[in-house]
Design a protein around this motif. Sequence first.
Motif, short mmCIF file in Angstrom:
data_model
loop_
_atom_site.label_atom_id
_atom_site.label_comp_id
_atom_site.label_asym_id
_atom_site.label_seq_id
_atom_site.Cartn_x
_atom_site.Cartn_y
_atom_site.Cartn_z
N LEU A 1 0.87 -1.27 0.03
CA LEU A 1 -0.08 0.00 0.08
C LEU A 1 1.01 1.16 -0.03
CD1 LEU A 1 -2.72 -1.04 2.55
CD2 LEU A 1 -2.94 -1.04 0.16
N THR A 2 2.18 1.08 0.77
CA THR A 2 2.80 2.41 0.73
C THR A 2 3.36 2.56 -0.55
OG1 THR A 2 4.62 0.99 1.76
CG2 THR A 2 3.34 2.50 3.03
N ARG A 3 3.82 1.56 -1.39
CA ARG A 3 4.24 1.62 -2.51
C ARG A 3 3.64 2.51 -3.71
NH1 ARG A 3 6.60 -4.11 -4.61
NH2 ARG A 3 6.71 -2.67 -6.67
N GLU A 4 2.13 2.08 -3.47
CA GLU A 4 1.05 2.62 -4.42
C GLU A 4 0.89 4.01 -4.09
OE1 GLU A 4 -3.44 1.62 -5.68
OE2 GLU A 4 -3.07 1.68 -3.70
N GLU A 5 0.91 4.38 -2.77
CA GLU A 5 0.75 5.89 -2.29
C GLU A 5 1.77 6.66 -2.81
OE1 GLU A 5 0.97 6.68 1.93
OE2 GLU A 5 -0.96 7.80 1.80
N ALA A 6 3.22 6.10 -2.91
CA ALA A 6 4.26 6.55 -3.24
C ALA A 6 4.50 6.85 -4.95
CB ALA A 6 5.44 6.14 -2.86
N GLY A 7 3.46 6.26 -5.54
CA GLY A 7 3.38 6.54 -7.01
C GLY A 7 4.12 5.36 -7.61
N GLU A 8 4.56 4.31 -6.99
CA GLU A 8 5.11 3.17 -7.51
C GLU A 8 3.89 2.19 -8.14
OE1 GLU A 8 8.12 1.43 -5.16
OE2 GLU A 8 9.02 3.21 -4.59
N ILE A 9 4.39 1.47 -8.99
CA ILE A 9 3.37 0.24 -9.52
C ILE A 9 3.40 -0.87 -8.57
CG2 ILE A 9 2.75 -1.06 -11.64
CD1 ILE A 9 3.88 0.95 -13.38
N SER A 10 2.41 -1.16 -7.91
CA SER A 10 2.23 -2.52 -7.19
C SER A 10 1.09 -3.05 -7.65
CB SER A 10 1.86 -1.94 -5.57
OG SER A 10 1.89 -3.03 -4.90
N PRO A 11 1.58 -4.31 -8.39
CA PRO A 11 0.26 -5.25 -8.73
C PRO A 11 -0.49 -5.70 -7.82
CG PRO A 11 2.50 -5.71 -10.07
CD PRO A 11 2.83 -4.90 -8.77
N VAL A 12 -0.25 -5.95 -6.64
CA VAL A 12 -0.98 -6.58 -5.66
C VAL A 12 -1.99 -5.32 -5.26
CG1 VAL A 12 -1.17 -7.33 -3.54
CG2 VAL A 12 0.80 -7.89 -5.00
#
Length: 691
Positions: free
Chosen positions: A594-605
């Motif tokens: 969730l933090t990767r997504e919030e940081a703008g990174e692509i997280s398939p999960v």
Amino acid sequence: MGNPGAFHRSITLQSLTVFFLFAVLAADHVQGRDDGCTPFSCGHLRDIQPPFRRRGDPLECGVEAYELGCTSSKATIHIHTGTYYVTAIDYTASYFWVMDPNFNTSSSCPLPLRNHIPYSRYMDGIDSVSPPGFRYLVTRSHRRACFANCSQAVAKNSAYKPVACLSANNSHVYVWVSDYECMVEDLEPYCGYLAKILLGNEYSTDSLQLHNASYADIIQVISRGFTVKFPVDTTRPSPSVKLRKNINLCLNNSISYFKEQSSGAGIMNWAHVFFWSEVHFLECVTQLSSDHYYTTQFVLVVVTIVSAIAIPKFLFVLCRFLLAPLAVWIFLAYKYWKTRIIIDAVEKFLRIQQLIGPTRYAYTDIIAITRHFRDKLGQGGYGTVYKGVLLPGDVHVAVKMLEGNSNCNGEDFISEVSTIGRIHHVNVVRLMGFCSEELRRALVYEYMPNGSLDKYIFSTEKSFSWDKLNEIALGIARGINYLHQGCDMQILHFDIKPHNILLDNNFVPKVADFGLAKLYPRGDSFVPLSAMRGTVGYIAPEMISRSFGVISSKSDVYSFGMLLLEMAGGRRNADPNMGSSSQAYYPSWVYDQLTREEAGEISPVAVDMHELEKKLCVVGLWCIQMRSRDRPTMSEVIEILEAGVDGLQMPSRPFFCDEGHIHVEDSYHFTSELTAVSEEELSAVSEEDDV
């Protein structure tokens, strides 16, 4: 089956036999060894017999004055003021040979020690007085070799034989043989007495030959030693020996008497064995010892033996007929007193509870409700749950029979009844009745046909939609919030987990199992350390260490957060069997996604996650913050769950989700819902952390 009385009497007789024989054998060992005196070896001598004895032999073996000291090659005897070698023993002629160990035969010019003879002058067969310890010691030879030192030479025709090797210019040493004593008055005026030593008796038939012998011949005779007669009388036993023989005889008679009486089965035989054993021994000793005075040694020995027999019997009677029944009585009284205290405490509480609480049932009613415990629903840490039916109305109920060994103090039973007995909330399981008769206790709940939540969220197939899961989570939160805020007293559950969430026929969640719950004043944020308990994997950090905060309602919030994460993930939070080690601890793994997504990174999960799944995860992560002040209250959790997902922010990283604590399967592999942390274990951990 036989006669129990006869069996008991047989056991008693066997016990007495063991006691008596042990005492007799012990007393016999104190008195000494067997009376037999066997021949022995000492140094180079073999088959030595009385009157000779060794150190440590029984008193009746040999004569004390003829005690030998033994080495590997020599046999020694102490005579008067000196110690001598025993070279030979003649039992037929009743004499033995001894040699002065101080006479150096290896020297080319030996000289005896001054006055070194085995007895004083009056012992030469003239006076009957003897030195201490040598009453019977009499020499067989009276002849001596006398040595003198003269300032000038003596005439050659005298009995004086010169010792050239010991003489000098102004000092002339002479030796002569005397049949009796070396008399000083017989010396020449210019001579002084030097030394003397006993001679052997082999020249008794030719006295002139010895008197005319040279110094070398005399030295040769001296080196052979001299003879000593055996004692005059060694057959009469000493009083101590006679005393010991009498005592041994009486002990043997007492053993025979004991065996004879104990062979009978009558009560009189038993009484004779028990009470007359030592009396029989005393009568025997008195009769055999009537011919001498009762010495101190005699009295001490007899008292020791009688005590060895009587004391064990006294202790046996004391333990068997007094102490053992008394101990059993005290134990039973203590158990009864302790049980009555527990029962009285529970009964006092239930009488008050009956006025305002659920119905109280008799144990016979519980049997009828469960139809003799026919339908078992499950087994838990606090007891077994059975399905039952209340009449009239055919109302289905779940009856939990509490285990007596795990609830011996009644505390969990009182806690359960007191906390939910008056609660009526749609999301809290209802307690409909209870039973308490002595130590048999039962709780009657409304029946939850769909069982507990854990069998749905941990199944391989998805059982609920995300809307239904959100609805169940909201219902659980409302039930917990009601416990915290909706009652007169604040109720802390301390054991929120999927196993303790029950579902009715419409899958409405209800908080259940209040065995660990506690009542506290509302608004009081501090809870005593003694309240620490729960299940591993759901316990709040402050329940282990005070450094994370005080125990309060936020402790239940932490457990609820762990529950939300398991509902969202459809798995247990700690699962070491996951394919990737990074996924072993679900809270850490989902936080990273969730933090990767919030940081703008692509997280398939995170991209594939449902919005309600994300919301449940984010709320759960907020609830499991390490410090209790960083967690929301249950009322705030309800507001978040009721609201949408917009504006929902990620919390800071929980301590257990730190990178250094990702691989926590070792710490969290105890995830069974039946594993409870005891109050003592948690207290010990807390005290260690405080230090």
